[in-house]
Write a protein that holds these residues in place. Structure first.
Motif, PDB file in Angstrom:
ATOM      1  N   MET A   1     -73.591  47.039 103.653  1.00 19.36           N
ATOM      2  CA  MET A   1     -71.439  47.261 104.304  1.00 19.36           C
ATOM      3  C   MET A   1     -70.385  46.926 104.010  1.00 19.36           C
ATOM      4  SD  MET A   1     -71.761  46.408 108.813  1.00 19.36           S
ATOM      5  CE  MET A   1     -72.627  47.719 109.211  1.00 19.36           C
ATOM      6  N   ALA A   2     -69.728  48.571 104.774  1.00 16.42           N
ATOM      7  CA  ALA A   2     -68.542  47.799 103.590  1.00 16.42           C
ATOM      8  C   ALA A   2     -67.485  47.416 105.502  1.00 16.42           C
ATOM      9  CB  ALA A   2     -68.061  49.831 103.631  1.00 16.42           C
ATOM     10  N   LYS A   3     -66.522  46.629 104.394  1.00 13.56           N
ATOM     11  CA  LYS A   3     -65.173  46.289 105.058  1.00 13.56           C
ATOM     12  C   LYS A   3     -64.466  46.938 105.816  1.00 13.56           C
ATOM     13  CE  LYS A   3     -64.266  42.263 102.109  1.00 13.56           C
ATOM     14  NZ  LYS A   3     -63.006  41.786 100.655  1.00 13.56           N
ATOM     15  N   LYS A   4     -63.859  46.928 107.248  1.00 17.00           N
ATOM     16  CA  LYS A   4     -63.453  47.383 108.010  1.00 17.00           C
ATOM     17  C   LYS A   4     -61.996  46.666 108.107  1.00 17.00           C
ATOM     18  CE  LYS A   4     -66.488  49.337 111.162  1.00 17.00           C
ATOM     19  NZ  LYS A   4     -67.661  49.050 112.156  1.00 17.00           N
ATOM     20  N   GLY A   5     -61.337  47.562 107.808  1.00 17.85           N
ATOM     21  CA  GLY A   5     -59.583  47.238 108.216  1.00 17.85           C
ATOM     22  C   GLY A   5     -58.611  47.791 107.373  1.00 17.85           C
ATOM     23  N   ASN A   6     -57.248  47.544 107.628  1.00 17.94           N
ATOM     24  CA  ASN A   6     -56.109  47.986 107.053  1.00 17.94           C
ATOM     25  C   ASN A   6     -55.911  48.519 105.891  1.00 17.94           C
ATOM     26  OD1 ASN A   6     -55.572  48.983 110.279  1.00 17.94           O
ATOM     27  ND2 ASN A   6     -54.257  47.098 110.596  1.00 17.94           N
ATOM     28  N   ARG A   7     -56.839  47.714 104.861  1.00 15.90           N
ATOM     29  CA  ARG A   7     -55.651  47.897 103.702  1.00 15.90           C
ATOM     30  C   ARG A   7     -56.459  49.181 102.807  1.00 15.90           C
ATOM     31  NH1 ARG A   7     -52.617  44.949 102.214  1.00 15.90           N
ATOM     32  NH2 ARG A   7     -52.700  42.499 101.213  1.00 15.90           N
ATOM     33  N   VAL A   8     -55.718  48.857 102.219  1.00 15.98           N
ATOM     34  CA  VAL A   8     -55.789  50.092 101.535  1.00 15.98           C
ATOM     35  C   VAL A   8     -55.324  50.527  99.702  1.00 15.98           C
ATOM     36  CG1 VAL A   8     -55.919  52.235 103.154  1.00 15.98           C
ATOM     37  CG2 VAL A   8     -54.168  51.819 102.188  1.00 15.98           C
ATOM     38  N   GLN A   9     -56.163  51.236  99.116  1.00 20.59           N
ATOM     39  CA  GLN A   9     -55.791  51.442  97.471  1.00 20.59           C
ATOM     40  C   GLN A   9     -54.897  52.137  97.634  1.00 20.59           C
ATOM     41  OE1 GLN A   9     -58.810  51.642  94.765  1.00 20.59           O
ATOM     42  NE2 GLN A   9     -58.660  49.689  94.544  1.00 20.59           N
ATOM     43  N   VAL A  10     -53.102  51.760  96.788  1.00 22.43           N
ATOM     44  CA  VAL A  10     -52.357  53.285  96.092  1.00 22.43           C
ATOM     45  C   VAL A  10     -51.771  53.058  95.033  1.00 22.43           C
ATOM     46  CG1 VAL A  10     -51.136  52.737  98.633  1.00 22.43           C
ATOM     47  CG2 VAL A  10     -50.530  51.424  96.883  1.00 22.43           C
ATOM     48  N   ILE A  11     -52.052  53.900  94.337  1.00 20.01           N
ATOM     49  CA  ILE A  11     -50.910  54.148  93.252  1.00 20.01           C
ATOM     50  C   ILE A  11     -49.091  53.744  92.923  1.00 20.01           C
ATOM     51  CG2 ILE A  11     -51.152  55.780  91.338  1.00 20.01           C
ATOM     52  CD1 ILE A  11     -54.381  56.709  92.184  1.00 20.01           C
ATOM     53  N   LEU A  12     -49.468  52.518  92.007  1.00 18.62           N
ATOM     54  CA  LEU A  12     -47.567  53.641  91.919  1.00 18.62           C
ATOM     55  C   LEU A  12     -47.230  53.344  90.703  1.00 18.62           C
ATOM     56  CD1 LEU A  12     -46.836  49.886  92.841  1.00 18.62           C
ATOM     57  CD2 LEU A  12     -47.189  51.725  94.041  1.00 18.62           C
ATOM     58  N   GLU A  13     -46.611  54.830  90.586  1.00 16.83           N
ATOM     59  CA  GLU A  13     -45.877  55.247  89.450  1.00 16.83           C
ATOM     60  C   GLU A  13     -44.740  55.823  89.496  1.00 16.83           C
ATOM     61  OE1 GLU A  13     -47.520  59.731  87.359  1.00 16.83           O
ATOM     62  OE2 GLU A  13     -45.906  60.198  89.072  1.00 16.83           O
ATOM     63  N   CYS A  14     -44.096  55.236  87.650  1.00 17.07           N
ATOM     64  CA  CYS A  14     -42.676  55.456  87.196  1.00 17.07           C
ATOM     65  C   CYS A  14     -42.074  56.259  87.190  1.00 17.07           C
ATOM     66  CB  CYS A  14     -42.778  54.542  86.222  1.00 17.07           C
ATOM     67  SG  CYS A  14     -41.569  54.336  84.561  1.00 17.07           S
ATOM     68  N   THR A  15     -40.868  56.322  88.082  1.00 22.25           N
ATOM     69  CA  THR A  15     -39.920  57.161  88.145  1.00 22.25           C
ATOM     70  C   THR A  15     -38.969  57.655  87.480  1.00 22.25           C
ATOM     71  OG1 THR A  15     -38.181  56.156  89.521  1.00 22.25           O
ATOM     72  CG2 THR A  15     -40.015  56.992  90.491  1.00 22.25           C
ATOM     73  N   GLU A  16     -39.206  56.679  86.338  1.00 20.43           N
ATOM     74  CA  GLU A  16     -37.776  56.720  85.183  1.00 20.43           C
ATOM     75  C   GLU A  16     -38.418  57.360  84.225  1.00 20.43           C
ATOM     76  OE1 GLU A  16     -35.375  53.504  83.967  1.00 20.43           O
ATOM     77  OE2 GLU A  16     -35.938  53.044  86.098  1.00 20.43           O
ATOM     78  N   HIS A  17     -39.891  57.298  83.996  1.00 16.89           N
ATOM     79  CA  HIS A  17     -40.868  58.145  82.565  1.00 16.89           C
ATOM     80  C   HIS A  17     -40.464  59.715  82.960  1.00 16.89           C
ATOM     81  CE1 HIS A  17     -43.497  56.702  79.432  1.00 16.89           C
ATOM     82  NE2 HIS A  17     -43.909  58.033  79.985  1.00 16.89           N
ATOM     83  N   LYS A  18     -40.912  60.174  83.581  1.00 13.04           N
ATOM     84  CA  LYS A  18     -40.819  61.682  83.371  1.00 13.04           C
ATOM     85  C   LYS A  18     -39.088  62.146  83.192  1.00 13.04           C
ATOM     86  CE  LYS A  18     -43.762  62.006  87.656  1.00 13.04           C
ATOM     87  NZ  LYS A  18     -43.731  62.873  88.587  1.00 13.04           N
ATOM     88  N   ALA A  19     -38.349  61.740  83.589  1.00 12.96           N
ATOM     89  CA  ALA A  19     -36.937  61.663  82.533  1.00 12.96           C
ATOM     90  C   ALA A  19     -37.154  62.018  80.762  1.00 12.96           C
ATOM     91  CB  ALA A  19     -35.864  60.979  83.327  1.00 12.96           C
ATOM     92  N   THR A  20     -37.681  61.172  80.505  1.00 16.81           N
ATOM     93  CA  THR A  20     -37.352  60.314  79.253  1.00 16.81           C
ATOM     94  C   THR A  20     -37.891  61.295  78.552  1.00 16.81           C
ATOM     95  OG1 THR A  20     -39.218  58.857  78.914  1.00 16.81           O
ATOM     96  CG2 THR A  20     -37.109  57.785  79.526  1.00 16.81           C
ATOM     97  N   GLY A  21     -39.025  62.543  78.834  1.00 21.01           N
ATOM     98  CA  GLY A  21     -39.736  63.300  77.986  1.00 21.01           C
ATOM     99  C   GLY A  21     -40.805  62.599  77.471  1.00 21.01           C
ATOM    100  N   LYS A  22     -40.823  60.566  77.324  1.00 23.76           N
ATOM    101  CA  LYS A  22     -42.215  60.767  76.292  1.00 23.76           C
ATOM    102  C   LYS A  22     -43.361  60.969  76.582  1.00 23.76           C
ATOM    103  CE  LYS A  22     -39.051  56.823  74.810  1.00 23.76           C
ATOM    104  NZ  LYS A  22     -38.646  55.028  74.235  1.00 23.76           N
ATOM    105  N   PRO A  23     -44.575  61.098  76.063  1.00 17.26           N
ATOM    106  CA  PRO A  23     -45.714  61.264  76.153  1.00 17.26           C
ATOM    107  C   PRO A  23     -46.387  59.943  76.829  1.00 17.26           C
ATOM    108  CG  PRO A  23     -45.843  60.911  74.363  1.00 17.26           C
ATOM    109  CD  PRO A  23     -44.891  60.398  74.469  1.00 17.26           C
ATOM    110  N   GLY A  24     -47.212  60.140  78.101  1.00 15.72           N
ATOM    111  CA  GLY A  24     -48.499  59.159  79.462  1.00 15.72           C
ATOM    112  C   GLY A  24     -47.433  59.004  80.056  1.00 15.72           C
TER     113      GLY A  24
END
Length: 60
Positions: A1-24
């Motif tokens: 049975m799955a847990k019930k609760g308020n915890r959710v998984q989130v993805i964090l992405e870098c904000t400065e990486h896109k501006a540099t133009g580097k791959p990945g």
């Protein structure tokens, strides 16, 4: 049975990486309590491509 609760998984992405133009992207997966933090998270995490600490924001 799955847990019930308020915890959710989130993805964090870098904000400065896109501006540099580097791959990945720099992404981290973490969990948050959506009842206590309804807005998007912002954390300082290490970006291995840029080799420094940068701000990572939650994406959906």
């Amino acid at each position: 049975m799955a847990k019930k609760g308020n915890r959710v998984q989130v993805i964090l992405e870098c904000t400065e990486h896109k501006a540099t133009g580097k791959p990945g992207t720099s992404r981290y997966i973490t969990t948050k309590n959506k009842k206590n933090t309804p807005d998007r998270m912002e954390l300082k995490k290490f970006n291995p491509v840029l080799k420094k600490m940068t701000v990572h924001k939650e994406i959906k």
